[in-house]
Design a protein around this motif. Structure first.
Motif, mmCIF file in Angstrom:
data_model
loop_
_atom_site.group_PDB
_atom_site.id
_atom_site.type_symbol
_atom_site.label_atom_id
_atom_site.label_comp_id
_atom_site.label_asym_id
_atom_site.label_seq_id
_atom_site.Cartn_x
_atom_site.Cartn_y
_atom_site.Cartn_z
ATOM 1 N N GLY A 278 1.894 7.186 11.136
ATOM 2 C CA GLY A 278 2.426 7.988 10.033
ATOM 3 C C GLY A 278 3.641 8.776 10.487
ATOM 4 N N ASP B 25 -0.063 4.663 -2.792
ATOM 5 C CA ASP B 25 -0.116 3.619 -1.775
ATOM 6 C C ASP B 25 0.694 2.436 -2.263
ATOM 7 O OD1 ASP B 25 -1.704 2.523 -3.735
ATOM 8 O OD2 ASP B 25 -3.587 2.853 -2.664
ATOM 9 N N ALA C 88 8.452 9.767 3.754
ATOM 10 C CA ALA C 88 7.100 9.689 4.305
ATOM 11 C C ALA C 88 6.723 8.226 4.459
ATOM 12 C CB ALA C 88 6.095 10.410 3.412
ATOM 13 N N LEU D 54 6.695 11.657 8.883
ATOM 14 C CA LEU D 54 7.276 12.490 7.832
ATOM 15 C C LEU D 54 8.612 13.012 8.343
ATOM 16 C CD1 LEU D 54 7.111 13.913 5.088
ATOM 17 C CD2 LEU D 54 5.961 15.812 6.247
ATOM 18 N N LEU E 116 -0.510 8.246 0.828
ATOM 19 C CA LEU E 116 0.004 9.612 0.709
ATOM 20 C C LEU E 116 -0.874 10.371 -0.275
ATOM 21 C CD1 LEU E 116 2.156 11.766 1.290
ATOM 22 C CD2 LEU E 116 3.472 10.843 -0.621
ATOM 23 N N CYS F 38 3.596 6.004 5.544
ATOM 24 C CA CYS F 38 2.178 6.001 5.868
ATOM 25 C C CYS F 38 1.484 4.995 4.958
ATOM 26 C CB CYS F 38 1.562 7.395 5.696
ATOM 27 S SG CYS F 38 1.797 8.096 4.057
ATOM 28 N N THR G 82 -1.913 10.828 -5.328
ATOM 29 C CA THR G 82 -2.083 9.842 -4.271
ATOM 30 C C THR G 82 -1.209 8.633 -4.566
ATOM 31 O OG1 THR G 82 -3.669 8.403 -3.134
ATOM 32 C CG2 THR G 82 -4.079 8.862 -5.443
#
Length: 311
Positions: free
Chosen positions: A137, A168, A148, A139, A153, A150, A166
């Motif tokens: 991950g 993805d 970001a 940032l 989130l 990842c 959220t």
């Protein structure tokens, strides 16, 4: 007498010879004395030794003074050094701190009455890695954007229990009670939007618009469009289609006004009818087209059914 004198002389000679032999033997057996050297430093060696001792003493005094000065300036204490304090929970820094090399920590937390500020001339990057050292991950807060990277989130509430947002690779989910867009141009969606409710703020208008394409609203159990305290306007450049495959279309209002409906007449002069006629009835073609027909004792929609052929 002469013999005795002769014996005494011989005896004396023998004694002298023995003494001389004994003395020579003793002189041969006694070792010679070592040379005597002076002990100590004299001359320039002594002066050099004193100079080095004085130089060493001055160096020790200067080092001691610098050590005391560094301790005083850096504010060394039992708890730490200056703004850096060692506690049971970790390290506490007060004021502005600058790190020239990477910083590896488990948690960074500010005091309860102040904010945590991370400042950099270029950008601030936070990395998370697994046990193998692989990046999981990241940032990055830069001068132009916040990025970001990842797998998922999540944005949670202040207490950390409620999930608010959220995102993805598959979908983006917002669990807040309201989603507010304050831009003058509203919100632009490139594809479909699925939501149970679209509502405007109090004393503000709600406008759904598609300037170049069509606007479609559909639901498996029906679509409800209502305005509690204001007019409801639906307009389109071309066709406006209301369709119900298995049910009915209900227009529930005190007054329903249809403007610019075509007029269907069965007389030769439509101008005479428009001047004399006051009441009309609304007729519907099988295709769904609405038109007006003069109201009489009986319905005239069947007589004007030829207007449906023009559509």
């Amino acid at each position: 007498m002469e013999q005795s004198a002769t014996l005494d002389i011989e005896t004396l000679k023998i004694t002298q010879e023995q003494f001389i032999l004994a003395s020579q033997s003793l002189h041969l057996q006694r070792p010679g004395c070592d040379a005597v050297y002076p002990v100590g430093l004299y001359g320039w060696r002594k002066r050099c030794l004193y100079f080095f001792l004085l130089l060493l003493l001055v160096t020790m005094i200067v080092n001691l003074a610098l050590t005391v000065w560094i301790i005083k300036v850096m504010n060394f204490s039992v708890d730490g050094m200056g703004n850096l304090h060692l506690t049971q929970d970790g390290i506490r820094l007060e004021g502005i701190s600058e790190f020239l090399l990477p910083l590896y920590v488990n948690e960074i937390q500010s005091r309860g009455d102040s904010l945590l500020v991370l400042r950099s001339e270029k950008n601030v990057t936070l990395n998370a890695r697994n046990n193998q050292g692989q990046l999981t991950g990241q940032l990055t807060v830069g001068p132009e954007a916040v990025e970001a990277q990842c797998q998922r989130l999540e944005v949670r509430s202040r207490d950390g229990g409620r999930l608010l947002f959220t995102a993805d690779e598959e979908e983006v989910i917002m669990t807040t009670e309201k989603f507010t867009v304050t831009g003058s141009e509203g919100a632009v969606f490139g594809h479909s939007v699925e939501t149970p409710l679209i509502q405007a703020r109090t004393s503000e208008d709600l406008k759904l618009e598609s300037p170049t394409r069509t606007l479609t609203m559909e639901a498996p159990r029906g679509v409800e469009v209502s305005s509690a305290k204001g007019p409801l306007k639906v307009s389109g450049r071309k066709d406006l289609q209301l369709e119900s495959t298995e049910g009915e279309i209900l227009l529930d209002a005190n007054t329903i006004h249809f403007g610019s409906l075509p007029l269907g007449v069965y007389t030769a002069s439509s101008s005479q009818v428009s001047q004399e006629q006051v009441v009309y009835e609304v007729c519907v073609c099988p295709s769904g087209k609405l038109y007006l027909s003069p109201a009489e004792s009986k319905s005239t929609c069947q007589a004007m059914s030829n207007i449906c052929l023009w559509s």
